[in-house]
Design an enzyme around this catalytic site. Sequence first.
Site, PDB file in Angstrom:
ATOM      1  N   THR A 156       1.983   7.565   1.073  1.00 16.38           N
ATOM      2  CA  THR A 156       2.057   7.896   2.440  1.00 16.38           C
ATOM      3  C   THR A 156       3.261   6.961   3.117  1.00 16.38           C
ATOM      4  OG1 THR A 156      -0.149   5.969   2.418  1.00 16.38           O
ATOM      5  CG2 THR A 156      -0.164   8.466   2.319  1.00 16.38           C
ATOM      6  N   THR A 164      -7.708  -1.451  -3.801  1.00 10.38           N
ATOM      7  CA  THR A 164      -7.507  -0.331  -2.030  1.00 10.38           C
ATOM      8  C   THR A 164      -6.068   0.187  -2.966  1.00 10.38           C
ATOM      9  OG1 THR A 164      -8.826  -1.430  -0.231  1.00 10.38           O
ATOM     10  CG2 THR A 164      -6.827  -0.308   0.312  1.00 10.38           C
ATOM     11  N   GLU A 194       3.360  -3.466   4.265  1.00 11.30           N
ATOM     12  CA  GLU A 194       3.364  -3.050   5.315  1.00 11.30           C
ATOM     13  C   GLU A 194       4.355  -4.238   6.074  1.00 11.30           C
ATOM     14  OE1 GLU A 194       0.996   0.509   6.571  1.00 11.30           O
ATOM     15  OE2 GLU A 194      -0.390  -1.583   6.747  1.00 11.30           O
TER      16      GLU A 194
END
Length: 489
Positions: free
Chosen positions: A205, A245, A341
């Site tokens: 993603t 995660t 990120e």
Amino acid sequence: MLLISRIGARHIRKKPLHVENHYRSFTKFDSFGNSPIPASKQRFVPTSGTYPKGFLVGSTNVGIKPDGLSQPDLILVASEKKWETCGAAVLTKNEFPAASVVVTRDLLKKSKGRGLRGVVANSWCANLLTGEKGLEDSRNMSREAGRIVSGEGTGQGEESVMVMHTGMGGQRLRIDNIIQGFPNLQQEMGTTHDHWIEAARGICTTDTFPKLASRTFTLPSSPETTFSIAGITKGAGMIHPNMATTLGIICTDAPITPPALQQLLSTAADKSYNCISIEGDTSTNDMVAMLANGAAAPNNAHFPVDFDSSAESQSEDFIAFQRMLIEFMADLAKLVVRDGEGATKFITIRVRGAPTYPAGKHIASVIARSVLFKTGVYGKDPNPIGVLAALGYSLMGTEFAGKGIINPESTSVSFMPVDGTDELNFVKKGRLVKVDEVRAKKLMEEEDVEVIVDLRDDGRKWREDDEEAVYWTCDITHEFVTINGDFGN
């Protein structure tokens, strides 16, 4: 990463934020599939691998991703029918689990791992907060994949595939697209490196690169036999596991019993995926699944890797496989942190001298979530006071509080240079020490930063066989805030 639209954010923004092109992957919905892997990340993408026997991997685009994106958005990993296969999984403990988590949990409870032969996953839609219809979509996805895995059969084969979703929450799956895409997915199944790397791409993603690892290993009972293990994973944001995660799919051709596989995976997850953090948020979709088919077992011998929960010591094979699996899953988990990120630093936190591993791990996790420490590292400031502050409050309100685990007079903090030279002390037995500023500056210029917190600094040299708790995290940067705040045009 899972995102839910934040209605109204665009109405309070005075001007759009700037986001570098290679990060405009999911927040802008239009470029992941068309963006090159950043040069700094290319070294983490393998160009070849050694993959377990008896497994087929496939990926295809069924239109879950927006128009114009050709990257795969549906994948299937499955053991060939002739091999007796079992499965295991560790799942998020978030109280708002996605439909995939609920469905897979039910499959595991019903089968106890026996007969589980595959994992089907999609990207770009998390199927979260979609009610009973969302659950039925997940069940249909699992059943249809099961028919492929079982050779268009019925019955048990239809309940043999675990299911994963990742992407945007609050939206229904395009289940018709998925079901109509299964025939093409079946045709795309194969065993090559390209099949594996494309599957890794298919679950991305906000990731800037596909995450894949493989290795070979042997077991004490059959040192002449070479086994293989391979895994794909994804994640760049909403990373602070409690499984469990991220998503992860691991396959091995070693023979393992179902209960042993679940125990091995759970233990390894606790020392790998459950030891990473980017921003401290635990996802609703977290899942790591594992399949074992015994295809490389000598003389068709099945299930030599087993364990007896009542035994004081496990078999040599069990111990050897456990050690290997922890290392392998740690390698996969660290790839997630490498892709945090906006991250510019990869941070390793080691806590030594805690009375138990859980206590040390908890302390390390609190330091890994300290915004002051992580932003300090981004600014190339070692910030030892920030480390001590996080350490000082780390046990408040926990089962470890009030037990004398942290004693300032015996606590030291140092940074370990990547060049293998001696560690650089910043705090010695609770006191700041004068440091070589030139050496400290050079240390903080590196991409990899390693922090050592010693709770019992008694002068004894640390040995490799001494237990320590290790956590991996990254810095928090301007880019991270921009990426997660970019809901404008």
